[in-house]
Design a protein around this motif. Sequence first.
Motif, mmCIF file in Angstrom:
data_model
loop_
_atom_site.group_PDB
_atom_site.id
_atom_site.type_symbol
_atom_site.label_atom_id
_atom_site.label_comp_id
_atom_site.label_asym_id
_atom_site.label_seq_id
_atom_site.Cartn_x
_atom_site.Cartn_y
_atom_site.Cartn_z
ATOM 1 N N GLN A 189 -1.400 -10.283 0.402
ATOM 2 C CA GLN A 189 -1.341 -9.785 -0.966
ATOM 3 C C GLN A 189 -2.044 -8.435 -1.121
ATOM 4 O OE1 GLN A 189 -3.093 -13.051 -3.082
ATOM 5 N NE2 GLN A 189 -1.189 -14.207 -3.206
ATOM 6 N N LEU A 190 -2.731 -7.975 -0.098
ATOM 7 C CA LEU A 190 -3.443 -6.711 -0.190
ATOM 8 C C LEU A 190 -2.462 -5.546 -0.268
ATOM 9 C CD1 LEU A 190 -6.301 -7.235 2.434
ATOM 10 C CD2 LEU A 190 -6.457 -7.405 -0.054
ATOM 11 N N ARG A 191 -2.774 -4.599 -1.125
ATOM 12 C CA ARG A 191 -1.941 -3.409 -1.231
ATOM 13 C C ARG A 191 -2.238 -2.446 -0.076
ATOM 14 N NH1 ARG A 191 -3.645 -3.116 -7.111
ATOM 15 N NH2 ARG A 191 -2.005 -4.154 -8.285
ATOM 16 N N LYS A 192 -1.277 -1.571 0.189
ATOM 17 C CA LYS A 192 -1.467 -0.482 1.146
ATOM 18 C C LYS A 192 -1.334 0.814 0.358
ATOM 19 C CE LYS A 192 0.676 -3.202 4.854
ATOM 20 N NZ LYS A 192 1.833 -3.291 5.776
ATOM 21 N N ILE A 193 -2.475 1.455 0.115
ATOM 22 C CA ILE A 193 -2.518 2.647 -0.734
ATOM 23 C C ILE A 193 -2.900 3.871 0.093
ATOM 24 C CG2 ILE A 193 -3.504 3.708 -2.804
ATOM 25 C CD1 ILE A 193 -1.923 1.164 -3.391
ATOM 26 N N ILE A 194 -2.157 4.950 -0.114
ATOM 27 C CA ILE A 194 -2.488 6.240 0.513
ATOM 28 C C ILE A 194 -2.800 7.241 -0.601
ATOM 29 C CG2 ILE A 194 -1.663 8.123 1.982
ATOM 30 C CD1 ILE A 194 0.371 6.175 3.184
ATOM 31 N N THR A 254 2.964 -0.529 0.268
ATOM 32 C CA THR A 254 2.892 -1.947 0.635
ATOM 33 C C THR A 254 4.235 -2.411 1.193
ATOM 34 O OG1 THR A 254 1.322 -2.243 -1.193
ATOM 35 C CG2 THR A 254 2.234 -4.238 -0.189
ATOM 36 N N ASN A 255 5.310 -1.969 0.538
ATOM 37 C CA ASN A 255 6.673 -2.222 1.034
ATOM 38 C C ASN A 255 7.377 -0.870 1.140
ATOM 39 O OD1 ASN A 255 6.646 -5.255 0.911
ATOM 40 N ND2 ASN A 255 6.271 -4.810 -1.253
ATOM 41 N N ASP A 256 7.260 -0.227 2.291
ATOM 42 C CA ASP A 256 7.806 1.130 2.411
ATOM 43 C C ASP A 256 9.306 1.099 2.689
ATOM 44 O OD1 ASP A 256 8.195 1.927 5.599
ATOM 45 O OD2 ASP A 256 6.707 0.348 5.277
ATOM 46 N N LYS A 257 9.993 2.169 2.324
ATOM 47 C CA LYS A 257 11.453 2.247 2.422
ATOM 48 C C LYS A 257 11.961 2.133 3.859
ATOM 49 C CE LYS A 257 12.415 5.214 -1.590
ATOM 50 N NZ LYS A 257 12.946 6.545 -1.958
ATOM 51 N N LEU A 258 11.188 2.665 4.819
ATOM 52 C CA LEU A 258 11.647 2.716 6.205
ATOM 53 C C LEU A 258 11.186 1.514 7.029
ATOM 54 C CD1 LEU A 258 11.060 6.537 6.902
ATOM 55 C CD2 LEU A 258 13.098 5.395 6.019
ATOM 56 N N ASN A 259 10.512 0.577 6.346
ATOM 57 C CA ASN A 259 10.003 -0.631 7.024
ATOM 58 C C ASN A 259 9.093 -0.304 8.213
ATOM 59 O OD1 ASN A 259 11.394 -2.530 5.350
ATOM 60 N ND2 ASN A 259 13.283 -2.053 6.467
ATOM 61 N N ILE A 260 8.281 0.720 8.045
ATOM 62 C CA ILE A 260 7.324 1.099 9.087
ATOM 63 C C ILE A 260 6.201 0.070 9.155
ATOM 64 C CG2 ILE A 260 5.628 2.856 9.794
ATOM 65 C CD1 ILE A 260 7.543 4.933 8.523
ATOM 66 N N GLY A 261 5.730 -0.344 7.970
ATOM 67 C CA GLY A 261 4.737 -1.417 7.920
ATOM 68 C C GLY A 261 3.302 -0.961 8.003
ATOM 69 N N SER A 262 3.044 0.156 8.656
ATOM 70 C CA SER A 262 1.675 0.654 8.831
ATOM 71 C C SER A 262 1.413 1.830 7.902
ATOM 72 C CB SER A 262 1.437 1.086 10.279
ATOM 73 O OG SER A 262 0.251 1.855 10.389
ATOM 74 N N ALA A 263 0.450 1.667 6.991
ATOM 75 C CA ALA A 263 0.095 2.753 6.065
ATOM 76 C C ALA A 263 -0.490 3.936 6.832
ATOM 77 C CB ALA A 263 -0.890 2.247 5.018
ATOM 78 N N ILE A 264 -1.216 3.652 7.900
ATOM 79 C CA ILE A 264 -1.809 4.725 8.705
ATOM 80 C C ILE A 264 -0.707 5.566 9.352
ATOM 81 C CG2 ILE A 264 -3.291 5.254 10.681
ATOM 82 C CD1 ILE A 264 -4.764 2.612 10.111
ATOM 83 N N SER A 312 -6.364 2.921 2.272
ATOM 84 C CA SER A 312 -7.158 1.714 2.045
ATOM 85 C C SER A 312 -6.339 0.708 1.241
ATOM 86 C CB SER A 312 -8.473 2.030 1.336
ATOM 87 O OG SER A 312 -9.352 0.910 1.392
ATOM 88 N N ILE A 313 -7.030 -0.285 0.670
ATOM 89 C CA ILE A 313 -6.332 -1.348 -0.065
ATOM 90 C C ILE A 313 -6.326 -1.106 -1.571
ATOM 91 C CG2 ILE A 313 -6.792 -3.078 1.695
ATOM 92 C CD1 ILE A 313 -9.058 -4.133 -0.145
ATOM 93 N N ASN A 314 -7.009 -0.061 -2.039
ATOM 94 C CA ASN A 314 -6.956 0.258 -3.467
ATOM 95 C C ASN A 314 -7.128 1.756 -3.688
ATOM 96 O OD1 ASN A 314 -9.824 0.883 -3.769
ATOM 97 N ND2 ASN A 314 -10.199 -1.325 -3.685
ATOM 98 N N LYS A 315 -6.881 2.197 -4.911
ATOM 99 C CA LYS A 315 -6.851 3.622 -5.236
ATOM 100 C C LYS A 315 -8.218 4.288 -5.074
ATOM 101 C CE LYS A 315 -4.349 4.569 -9.034
ATOM 102 N NZ LYS A 315 -3.736 4.372 -10.367
#
Length: 368
Positions: free
Chosen positions: A8-13, A119-129, A152-155
Motif C-alpha cells: 500500500q506504500l506510495r512511490k513518490i518522486i 506507484t503504478n507507472d505507465k511502462l510497468n517499470i516498478g522501480s521508482a529509483i 520516497s514513500i511520501n511527498k
Amino acid sequence: METEEKNQLRKIIHIDMDAFYASVEQRDNEEYRGKPIVVGGPHEGRGGVVATASYEARKFGIRSAMPSKKALQLCPHAIFVRPRFAVYKEVSQQIREIFSRYTDLIEPLSLDEAYLDVTNDKLNIGSAIEIAKQIKQAIQDELRLTASAGVSINKFVAKIASDINKPNGLKFIGPSGIENFMELLPVEKFFGVGKVTAEKMKKMGLHTGADLKKLTEDEMHRHFGKAGRFYYQIVRGLDNREVQPHRETKSMGAEDTFAYDLTTLAEMNAELDKIAVTVANRLERYQLKGRTVTLKVKYSDFKQITRNQSSAAPIADLESITATAKQLLFTSFEEGQKVRLLGISLSNFGEVILRQKQDKQTGQLELF
C-alpha cells in the motif's frame, strides 16, 4: 499483514531542476557557460531582486530573493541577465512531457519542480529509483539540462531528499530509513517551518527532528497552533497528502518591481496597463474567469497593501481588469507616496470550476 502494508506504500518522486533559469541561459548562450550568472532584476537604480543564480554565482553566497545590489557586492564580476519567462515556460512544458511518459499523476509546484506518483507507472517499470534515473537522463539528453530527484514513500520526504545531493543528484529514502533521517533533520528544513518559527523552536531548545519528537501532539499544538499538529506528523515521516494533478487554481496574476519608485498616478496607471495584459493573457491561456480583482501595492518603505473588488459576473477581458485595477489604485492613492511594486490578480473562479465538473460529467475535456 506486513506485506500488505508494504504493497500500500506510495512511490513518490520529487524532481527539482538545478538552477533552472540560470541553466537555461547558460545552455542557450555559450558565453555564459562556466560563469557566475544572476537571473533577475537589474542592479542599476534602486535595483531588482535575484530570481535564481548559477552554481558558479552561488559560490559567492548569492541566493534567490536577494537584492541584486547585494549580489553585485558579493560578486562584482557576475553577469546579470533579464529573465525570459516565455522560454522557461516552454522548457517546463517539455519537461512535463517527459514526466507524462511514466505517469499522469503529476503535481507541478512551479516551472522547475513537481511531484510524481509512480506507484503504478505507465511502462510497468516498478522501480521508482529506475524511473527517476530515466527521467533525469531524458532531461539531460533531450534538453541539455540537469535535474535532482528525491524518491520516497511520501511527498515531504521525497522533497527533502531531492535537495540532498544537488546538483544532478538522486537520493532514495526508504521506509526503514525515514525515522532516523527525520530525527537528524534540522528544524529549519521541515516543510512549513519559516525563519520566525525556526528561531522560536531554537529558543525552546528544539534544533532537530529528534528534539521535536519529544513534544506531545497537544504540546506542539499549544506552541505552534494548527501547524503544530502537522509538524507532529511529518517529524515522524507521516504525510498522507496525495499527488494532485488537478489541483484547483486559487488565483492568477502578475506583478512587477520597478527600477525606480513611481510617484505619479499617471506612471502607475501606465504600469498597470502592462501588468493587466500579462494577467489577461494568462487567463486566456487557462480559459479562466474570475469575479474578484485584487490590486497589490508595495511602497518604497516596503509597506504593502491590497485592495479588491468583486463583480456579479466573472471577467477575464483586458478592459475590465484594467479599469478595475485603476479604480482600486485611484481610491487608495495619496500624493507623495512612492511605489516600488504593483500587482494585479484575479480569483474566485468558482463558476469555472463548477462548469469543469459539469463538462466532465457530459464527457467533455476538462480544462486542467
